[in-house]
Structure formats: C-alpha cells, structure tokens
Design an enzyme around this catalytic site. Structure first.
Site, PDB file in Angstrom:
ATOM      1  N   GLU A  17       9.045 -27.843  -2.674  1.00  8.84           N
ATOM      2  CA  GLU A  17       8.159 -26.771  -3.149  1.00  8.84           C
ATOM      3  C   GLU A  17       8.227 -26.686  -4.669  1.00  8.84           C
ATOM      4  OE1 GLU A  17       7.318 -23.560  -0.724  1.00  8.84           O
ATOM      5  OE2 GLU A  17       7.955 -22.057  -2.185  1.00  8.84           O
ATOM      6  N   ASP A 109       3.367 -10.298  -1.442  1.00  9.21           N
ATOM      7  CA  ASP A 109       4.087  -9.023  -1.495  1.00  9.21           C
ATOM      8  C   ASP A 109       3.155  -7.961  -2.054  1.00  9.21           C
ATOM      9  OD1 ASP A 109       6.547  -9.703  -0.356  1.00  9.21           O
ATOM     10  OD2 ASP A 109       7.122 -10.760  -2.198  1.00  9.21           O
ATOM     11  N   ALA A 127      -1.712 -11.379   6.559  1.00  6.35           N
ATOM     12  CA  ALA A 127      -2.079 -12.797   6.431  1.00  6.35           C
ATOM     13  C   ALA A 127      -3.055 -13.238   7.522  1.00  6.35           C
ATOM     14  CB  ALA A 127      -0.819 -13.660   6.458  1.00  6.35           C
ATOM     15  N   HIS A 152      10.947 -10.230   9.004  1.00  2.00           N
ATOM     16  CA  HIS A 152      10.328  -9.795   7.745  1.00  2.00           C
ATOM     17  C   HIS A 152      10.830  -8.376   7.420  1.00  2.00           C
ATOM     18  CE1 HIS A 152       7.221  -8.231   5.017  1.00  2.00           C
ATOM     19  NE2 HIS A 152       7.175  -9.494   4.600  1.00  2.00           N
ATOM     20  N   GLN A 179      11.098 -18.665   5.926  1.00  2.00           N
ATOM     21  CA  GLN A 179      11.816 -18.143   4.776  1.00  2.00           C
ATOM     22  C   GLN A 179      13.152 -18.900   4.704  1.00  2.00           C
ATOM     23  OE1 GLN A 179      12.100 -16.950   1.905  1.00  2.00           O
ATOM     24  NE2 GLN A 179      11.390 -14.850   2.266  1.00  2.00           N
TER      25      GLN A 179
HETATM   26  P1  FAD Z   1       2.154 -11.238   7.166  1.00  2.00           P
HETATM   27  O1  FAD Z   1       2.057 -12.356   8.114  1.00  2.00           O
HETATM   28  O2  FAD Z   1       0.969 -10.366   6.970  1.00  2.00           O
HETATM   29  O3  FAD Z   1       3.412 -10.337   7.615  1.00  2.00           O
HETATM   30  C1  FAD Z   1       3.891  -9.301   6.772  1.00  2.00           C
HETATM   31  C2  FAD Z   1       4.439  -8.150   7.635  1.00  2.00           C
HETATM   32  O4  FAD Z   1       3.376  -7.522   8.349  1.00  2.00           O
HETATM   33  C3  FAD Z   1       5.435  -8.590   8.707  1.00  2.00           C
HETATM   34  O5  FAD Z   1       6.380  -7.560   8.834  1.00  2.00           O
HETATM   35  C4  FAD Z   1       4.584  -8.718   9.971  1.00  2.00           C
HETATM   36  O6  FAD Z   1       5.361  -8.513  11.146  1.00  2.00           O
HETATM   37  C5  FAD Z   1       3.583  -7.579   9.769  1.00  2.00           C
HETATM   38  N1  FAD Z   1       2.256  -7.837  10.339  1.00  2.00           N
HETATM   39  C6  FAD Z   1       1.579  -9.007  10.392  1.00  2.00           C
HETATM   40  N2  FAD Z   1       0.357  -8.828  10.907  1.00  2.00           N
HETATM   41  C7  FAD Z   1       0.242  -7.507  11.203  1.00  2.00           C
HETATM   42  C8  FAD Z   1      -0.791  -6.681  11.761  1.00  2.00           C
HETATM   43  N3  FAD Z   1      -1.948  -7.212  12.127  1.00  2.00           N
HETATM   44  N4  FAD Z   1      -0.547  -5.363  11.886  1.00  2.00           N
HETATM   45  C9  FAD Z   1       0.628  -4.809  11.513  1.00  2.00           C
HETATM   46  N5  FAD Z   1       1.662  -5.535  11.005  1.00  2.00           N
HETATM   47  C10 FAD Z   1       1.461  -6.859  10.845  1.00  2.00           C
HETATM   48  N6  FAD Z   1       4.369 -15.036  -1.885  1.00  2.00           N
HETATM   49  C11 FAD Z   1       3.524 -15.297  -2.936  1.00  2.00           C
HETATM   50  O7  FAD Z   1       3.121 -14.368  -3.660  1.00  2.00           O
HETATM   51  N7  FAD Z   1       3.127 -16.587  -3.222  1.00  2.00           N
HETATM   52  C12 FAD Z   1       3.525 -17.644  -2.464  1.00  2.00           C
HETATM   53  O8  FAD Z   1       3.137 -18.793  -2.737  1.00  2.00           O
HETATM   54  C13 FAD Z   1       4.412 -17.408  -1.357  1.00  2.00           C
HETATM   55  N8  FAD Z   1       4.825 -18.424  -0.565  1.00  2.00           N
HETATM   56  C14 FAD Z   1       5.627 -18.167   0.524  1.00  2.00           C
HETATM   57  C15 FAD Z   1       5.991 -19.221   1.383  1.00  2.00           C
HETATM   58  C16 FAD Z   1       6.818 -18.983   2.485  1.00  2.00           C
HETATM   59  C17 FAD Z   1       7.197 -20.123   3.391  1.00  2.00           C
HETATM   60  C18 FAD Z   1       7.306 -17.674   2.738  1.00  2.00           C
HETATM   61  C19 FAD Z   1       8.228 -17.408   3.897  1.00  2.00           C
HETATM   62  C20 FAD Z   1       6.931 -16.616   1.914  1.00  2.00           C
HETATM   63  C21 FAD Z   1       6.084 -16.845   0.802  1.00  2.00           C
HETATM   64  N9  FAD Z   1       5.661 -15.806  -0.038  1.00  2.00           N
HETATM   65  C22 FAD Z   1       4.820 -16.055  -1.105  1.00  2.00           C
HETATM   66  C23 FAD Z   1       6.134 -14.439   0.197  1.00  2.00           C
HETATM   67  C24 FAD Z   1       5.190 -13.650   1.165  1.00  2.00           C
HETATM   68  O9  FAD Z   1       3.961 -13.407   0.506  1.00  2.00           O
HETATM   69  C25 FAD Z   1       5.897 -12.336   1.521  1.00  2.00           C
HETATM   70  O10 FAD Z   1       7.035 -12.599   2.300  1.00  2.00           O
HETATM   71  C26 FAD Z   1       5.026 -11.250   2.132  1.00  2.00           C
HETATM   72  O11 FAD Z   1       5.793 -10.043   2.121  1.00  2.00           O
HETATM   73  C27 FAD Z   1       4.594 -11.506   3.575  1.00  2.00           C
HETATM   74  O12 FAD Z   1       3.680 -12.500   3.653  1.00  2.00           O
HETATM   75  P2  FAD Z   1       3.204 -13.065   5.094  1.00  2.00           P
HETATM   76  O13 FAD Z   1       2.130 -14.020   4.838  1.00  2.00           O
HETATM   77  O14 FAD Z   1       4.377 -13.472   5.904  1.00  2.00           O
HETATM   78  O15 FAD Z   1       2.591 -11.691   5.714  1.00  2.00           O
END
Ligand code: FAD
Length: 292
Positions: A17, A109, A127, A152, A179
C-alpha cells in the site's frame, strides 16, 4: 487486470500500500518511492485516498503511473462520506477515463467538522452506498471493501458489524481487505465467523510492519488494534534504537506473513506505506517462499 483474478490464484503473493502526496512539492518523491515498490513486482499496489478527499487527484496520478510504466495492477481507494454525490460521480468518471479497473470503496472517517451536522443532509452515510454507485456506473470495476477483524470502532458488536459487512458484499464487493492486526489468531477467528455468516469472497489480510517506536502509538490510536505482549516487549526493548526497531518490526511482520501462508492464506497485503526499503526487505525475507 482485475484483482479478483489475482486473488483466485493458488500461488502465494504479496501486495503493498502507498499513500499519495499531500502537496505538489512532495509528488516526485512519492512517485519515486512507489516506482521502487513497483519494481519489486508485487501482485498489486493499492493507493489510498486522502481523508476528506484532499489528495484525490494524486491517487489517480500515482495509480496510473504504476500501471502504465510498470504494468503492476493497482487498486485505487475512494471515500464518500465527506463528498457530494456529484463529486463522487465525477471521481468515478475520472477513474474510468484513467483506465482504473479496481476500486476500494470506503466510507472514510467522519471529519470532526461533520460530526454534529444534520446527517439527513449527507449524500453518503456508509460504504455500501458507494459500492452501489460504483456498480451502477457500469464501468465494470472490480470493487473491494474494508473489514475489521477486531470490529469497527463505531459498531455496537461484532455480529452487527458482520451483518453490515455482508450487506456490503451483497451490494457488489468482490473482495475484502482487513484492517491491520498484530495477532493472527484474531484474523482466523474473524474468518471463521464471516464464513459462517455466509460471506464467501476472498479476504486479504493487512499486515503493517511497525518500523519505529512512535509509529506504534499512532497505529494503535488509528486502528484500535490489540498489541500482543510479544509485540509490546519488542517495542519496549528496541523502541529507542531506530535501526534495531526497524529490523525487529520487519521480522515480526515477516513472521505474521509466514504464519498466514502456513495457514492457507494465499494473499497478504502489506501496509509498508511509502517505504520501498521496508517492502524490499519483506520480499527478501520471503524470497524462497514466494519463489522469487
Ligand atoms: P463502512 O463499511 O460504512 O462501515 C463503517 C461503520 O458503519 C461500521 O461500524 C459498520 O458496521 C457500520 N455500517 C455499515 N453499513 C451500515 C449501514 N447501512 N447502516 C448502519 N451501519 C452501517 N480511509 C481513508 O480516508 N482513505 C483510505 O484510502 C482508506 N483506506 C482504507 C483501507 C482499508 C483496508 C481499511 C480497513 C480502512 C481504510 N480507511 C481509509 C479507513 C476507513 O475509511 C475507516 O475505517 C472508516 O471509519 C470506515 O470505512 P468503511 O468503508 O469500512 O465503512
């Protein structure tokens, strides 16, 4: 090349990465570092997307450069929570135009400035909405999503986190990247639970080589990762000696990767960030295992 094809292969492989520069002046040094990593011929390189979208153009520029000059497949990250729908659609269009085939769909975030704002006004909340948007774009991207072996931090519990993860996969994620974690048992336990919940897509474990003492505190506060005593002892002993800490951190990550391979995980993603020397030392440590 679509990453799902790479992840289906039985051979052991590694990916790395990198993160894009925050300013124009840093662009050349980041490009140079990513090119050195590309020369190691990893199975792919992922390029992160700056929190809040600040470095989004650089994500594309770096990803395209690696693909075009080195033929190394790339995974471009994209976040949505702090963007409008129009901005995200524009980013998706630009990715398509740049020939990006693989996108990591992330929520991002929640910036402090948005925490107390009216959520009903946000265009994106999770997401899964970005995954749908990418699918509906018709660009044919191979879409990845993030997952959390240690849950998370905003999730009430693991069962709920896995239920939401399953929705994300059903919306169109073809693979998941974890993660970082420092205890492989957490990953094995997580894999067991998600498979039991019916999530069958490939899961790429993310391993971060901790190469200096101050990185430890930052990594824990960002990821909330559990630090096994074995790892804490290593930091206690070598944290003040940069060269020794680097060697010990690389050895620890290498050990984690070997254990993952030994337990039938075929692909590991290394959060080596923009450090070609760290990536090269990990590859050298695994040369016979990887057959390189
Ligand atoms: P989601 O999948 O939306 O999940 C976030 C939270 O919401 C979780 O607690 C989940 O259980 C909950 N949730 C999901 N869907 C729903 C729903 N429909 N209703 C209610 N709750 C729900 N950040 C950056 O800014 N740039 C990056 O390039 C980046 N790369 C990353 C790469 C990896 C492999 C990882 C693990 C993280 C990365 N992050 C990055 C950090 C990431 O943006 C954060 O961890 C963020 O807080 C959650 O993103 P997510 O896509 O997992 O969110």
């Amino acid at each position: 090349m679509k990453l799902i094809e790479i992840l289906k292969k039985p051979a052991l492989s590694l990916s790395f990465e990198v993160f894009p520069p925050k300013t124009d002046s840093a662009f050349d040094s980041v490009r140079h570092a990513t090119e050195e990593i590309a020369r190691l011929a990893p199975s792919f390189i992922s390029v992160t997307y700056g929190a809040g979208g600040g470095t989004s153009q650089y994500t594309l520029d770096i990803a395209r450069n690696i693909m075009e000059r080195y033929g190394v497949p790339t995974l471009a990250h994209l976040t949505c929570v702090s963007s409008t729908r129009a901005t995200v659609r524009e980013k998706i269009r630009a990715m398509k135009e740049a020939g990006i085939e693989n996108v990591m769909a992330l929520r991002g975030d929640i910036p402090a400035s948005m925490e107390n704002s009216d959520r009903s006004l946000w265009d994106y909340h999770h997401a899964v909405e970005l995954v749908r948007e990418l699918r509906e774009s018709g660009a044919g991207f191979c879409i990845g999503g993030a997952c959390y072996p240690e849950v998370h931090p905003e999730s009430p519990n693991q069962k709920e986190d896995i239920r939401r993860l399953k929705e994300k996969v059903e919306a169109g994620c073809e693979f998941l990247t974890t993660q970082m974690f420092f205890d492989n048992a957490l990953l094995y336990n997580f894999l067991y639970k998600i498979r039991e919940a019916g999530i069958t897509v490939p899961v790429v474990p993310g391993v971060m080589p901790i190469t200096n003492g101050t990185q430890v505190a930052r990594a824990i506060s960002l990821s909330g990762s559990f630090m096994p005593q074995r790892f804490k002892s290593l930091v206690d002993r070598f944290g003040d000696d940069p060269a020794a800490m680097k060697q010990a951190g690389i050895a620890y990550a290498t050990d984690q990767i070997i254990d993952l391979y030994a337990n039938n995980v075929t692909h590991v993603h290394v959060y080596s960030m923009n450090k070609p020397d760290v990536a090269a030392r990990i590859c050298a440590n695994l040369s016979d295992i990887l057959g390189k």
